[in-house]
Scaffold this active site. Structure first.
Site, PDB file in Angstrom:
ATOM      1  N   ASP A   1       0.906  -1.331   0.035  1.00  0.00           N
ATOM      2  CA  ASP A   1      -0.194  -0.227  -0.108  1.00  0.00           C
ATOM      3  C   ASP A   1       0.966   1.196   0.081  1.00  0.00           C
ATOM      4  OD1 ASP A   1      -1.875   2.310   0.720  1.00  0.00           O
ATOM      5  OD2 ASP A   1      -2.820   0.932   2.134  1.00  0.00           O
TER       6      ASP A   1
ATOM      7  N   TYR B   1      -0.009   0.049  14.897  1.00  0.00           N
ATOM      8  CA  TYR B   1      -0.676  -0.016  13.915  1.00  0.00           C
ATOM      9  C   TYR B   1      -0.376   0.689  12.535  1.00  0.00           C
ATOM     10  CZ  TYR B   1      -5.176  -0.469  11.002  1.00  0.00           C
ATOM     11  OH  TYR B   1      -5.797  -0.594  10.081  1.00  0.00           O
TER      12      TYR B   1
ATOM     13  N   LYS C   1      -3.489  -3.271   7.837  1.00  0.00           N
ATOM     14  CA  LYS C   1      -3.306  -4.767   7.967  1.00  0.00           C
ATOM     15  C   LYS C   1      -2.402  -5.316   6.919  1.00  0.00           C
ATOM     16  CE  LYS C   1      -5.991  -6.575  10.917  1.00  0.00           C
ATOM     17  NZ  LYS C   1      -5.144  -7.321  12.121  1.00  0.00           N
TER      18      LYS C   1
HETATM   19  P1  13P Z   1      -5.348  -0.676   4.643  1.00  0.00           P
HETATM   20  O1  13P Z   1      -4.461  -1.825   5.627  1.00  0.00           O
HETATM   21  O2  13P Z   1      -5.955  -1.440   3.650  1.00  0.00           O
HETATM   22  O3  13P Z   1      -4.508   0.388   4.509  1.00  0.00           O
HETATM   23  O4  13P Z   1      -6.551  -0.259   5.859  1.00  0.00           O
HETATM   24  C1  13P Z   1      -6.267   0.560   6.708  1.00  0.00           C
HETATM   25  C2  13P Z   1      -7.376   0.741   7.588  1.00  0.00           C
HETATM   26  O5  13P Z   1      -7.410   1.295   8.518  1.00  0.00           O
HETATM   27  C3  13P Z   1      -8.928   0.769   6.831  1.00  0.00           C
HETATM   28  O6  13P Z   1      -9.873   1.245   7.861  1.00  0.00           O
HETATM   29 MG    MG Z   2      -4.219   1.951   3.030  1.00  0.00          MG
HETATM   30 MG    MG Z   3      -4.765  -2.225   2.003  1.00  0.00          MG
END
Ligand code: 13P
Ligand code: MG
Ligand code: MG
Ligand code: 13P
Length: 368
Positions: free
Chosen positions: A7, A224, A227
Site C-alpha cells: 500500500d 498499527y 493490515k
Molecule cells: P489498509 O490496511 O488497507 O491500508 O486499511 C487500513 C484501515 O485502517 C482501513 O480502515
Molecule cells: Mg491503506
Molecule cells: Mg490495503
C-alpha cells in the site's frame, strides 16, 4: 513467479489505488522487462494495495527482483506524496533496503518451478485482511475432499499435501502432512491470530503447489500501520487441484479479521477487478482472483504481447457469495464496536485502541 505488493497511497482514504500510481508502476515494470530483469509482468490492485506480478528466472528471494519492486514502490510513494494521496508510502517501513523486501513492509508470495507441459496459476490478492485469511482457503483447496474431489478421484493427488505453518508471534514454523496429520493441522491453522500458512507442497514429490505472504506489519512496526493485506499464488491442474477446485471455496464467504481500522471481523467477498475497491465501512474485505498461464517463463500473452489475465470472480457464479457477504456484513455491523464484531483483545493490541485506553489507566480504583 513473484507477486510483491504494498500500500503506497490510495484514493480516497483506503479505498483504491489511483490511476497515476498504476501507470507509473507499469512504466517501471516495462523498463525492467526491456532491461531483461524480468520476463513479463502484470500490474493490478487489490483495494488500496498495488500488486506487481512478475515472471523471471532469478529464483525466489532475488535481491534484483526485490530491489526492482522496492524501487517501484518508492517511486510510486513519491508520486502519491506529491498528489497528497492518503497513506502515501504506508507500507514502506524503512529507507534501508538491503536485498529483500521481507520485513520492510511489502507482502511477497513467490513460487519457483520447472515448467510442465502447461502451467496454470491462480493469483489471489486481498485487501482489508491479513495473511491468515488464507488458512481456511488453503485448507479447503488442499486438504478438504468435499471441496477438492481430486484428492479422492485423481491418483496423482491422493498422496495429499504438506502445509508449512508459521507461528507469527514466535517466528517459528512447522510442516504438517495432510491427511495423516489433518487434525493437528486444523488445531493450528484454525487459530488465525497466531498461525498462517507459508506454503503448500505435494507429499509424494515435494512439488510446490502454493505460496502465501506472511508479513506481520504491526509486529515489524510495533504499532498499527494497516493490515498486512495478503497475496497468494496457487498452481493448478495435472496432479494439482483444478482451477475450479481453487475457486470453489468462494461459493460461500467466510469471516476474516481486518475491515475498518484493521479491528473488525468481516466477510471475505470475492470480486472482479472492476469492484476491487473497499467502500462500505472500508470494506468489506475483498479478494480478487486472476487466472494466468506460464509459458516459456512468461505470462502467456496475446498477439500484441499483452498478458492474458482472466478475472475469475467477475462472473455471476460468485453473485450468491457476494449477496451472502453483504448479509453477513449487515449482521456484523449491527454489533457496532462490540465483540464479536470487534476483534478480540489479543488482536486489538496491534491496533490504535491501546492508545485510547492508556489515558484511563490511572483512573481505575481497586475493588474492595
Ligand atoms: P489498509 O490496511 O488497507 O491500508 O486499511 C487500513 C484501515 O485502517 C482501513 O480502515
Ligand atoms: Mg491503506
Ligand atoms: Mg490495503
Ligand atoms: P487435469 O487432470 O488435466 O488437471 O483435469 C482435471 C480437471 O480439469 C477437472 O476439472
Amino acid at each position: 513467479m513473484s507477486l510483491i505488493k504494498a500500500d503506497i497511497g490510495s484514493i480516497p482514504g483506503h479505498v483504491t489505488v489511483a490511476k497515476p500510481l498504476m501507470t507509473l508502476a507499469e512504466k517501471k515494470m516495462a523498463e525492467a522487462q526491456k532491461a531483461g530483469i524480468i520476463n513479463s509482468y502484470y500490474v493490478f490492485n487489490a483495494g488500496d494495495d498495488t500488486e506487481l506480478l512478475m515472471t523471471h528466472s532469478k529464483g525466489a528471494n532475488s535481491p534484483e527482483i526485490h530491489g526492482l519492486a522496492w524501487e517501484t514502490f518508492m517511486a510510486c510513494a513519491q508520486k502519491a506524496k506529491k498528489l497528497k494521496l492518503y497513506g502515501a508510502g504506508q507500507d514502506l517501513l524503512s529507507d534501508a533496503f538491503s536485498g529483500n523486501v521481507k520485513g520492510l513492509g511489502p507482502g511477497v508470495a513467490e513460487i519457483e518451478f520447472k515448467e510442465r507441459g502447461s502451467d496454470p496459476v491462480i493469483v489471489y490478492a486481498a485487501d482489508k485482511t491479513e495473511p491468515a485469511a488464507f488458512n481456511y482457503l488453503l485448507y479447503k483447496i488442499f486438504a478438504d475432499p468435499s471441496n477438492t474431489s481430486g484428492l479422492v478421484i485423481d491418483p496423482r493427488m491422493t498422496c495429499g499435501f504438506s502445509f508449512d505453518v508459521l507461528d507469527g508471534k514466535e517466528n517459528k514454523s512447522v510442516v504438517l502432512r495432510s491427511p495423516e496429520e489433518l487434525y493437528s493441522l486444523l488445531a493450528l491453522i484454525g487459530a488465525t491470530e497466531t498461525y498462517m500458512i507459508k506454503n503448500v507442497t505435494r507429499n509424494d514429490d515435494g512439488e510446490i503447489a502454493a505460496a502465501s505472504s506472511t508479513t506481520k506489519l504491526n509486529y515489524i512496526a510495533g504499532k498499527y500501520v494497516g493490515k498486512d493485506d495478503p497475496v497468494c499464488l496457487v498452481r493448478a491442474q495435472s496432479g494439482l487441484p483444478s482451477v475450479g477446485e481453487i475457486t470453489s471455496p468462494f461459493l460461500h464467504p467466510y469471516l476474516v479479521a481486518g475491515w475498518m481500522r484493521g479491528s473488525h471481523w468481516g466477510p471475505f467477498m470475492p470480486v472482479g477487478l472492476k469492484n476491487s475497491k473497499c467502500t462500505l465501512f472500508d470494506g468489506p474485505p475483498r479478494i480478487v482472483g486472476l487466472g494466468v498461464q506460464v509459458s516459456d517463463g512468461m505470462l502467456a500473452a496475446d498477439d500484441d504481447g499483452k498478458p492474458m489475465v482472466v478475472d475469475l470472480f467477475d462472473d455471476p457464479a460468485f453473485d450468491l457469495a457476494r449477496q451472502e457477504a453483504m448479509q453477513m456484513a449487515s449482521f456484523m455491523r449491527m454489533h457496532g464496536v462490540f465483540q464479536p464484531a470487534r476483534l478480540g483483545p489479543g488482536a486489538m493490541e496491534y491496533t490504535t485502541l491501546p492508545q485510547c485506553l492508556a489515558s484511563l489507566e490511572g483512573r481505575f480504583k481497586k475493588e474492595k
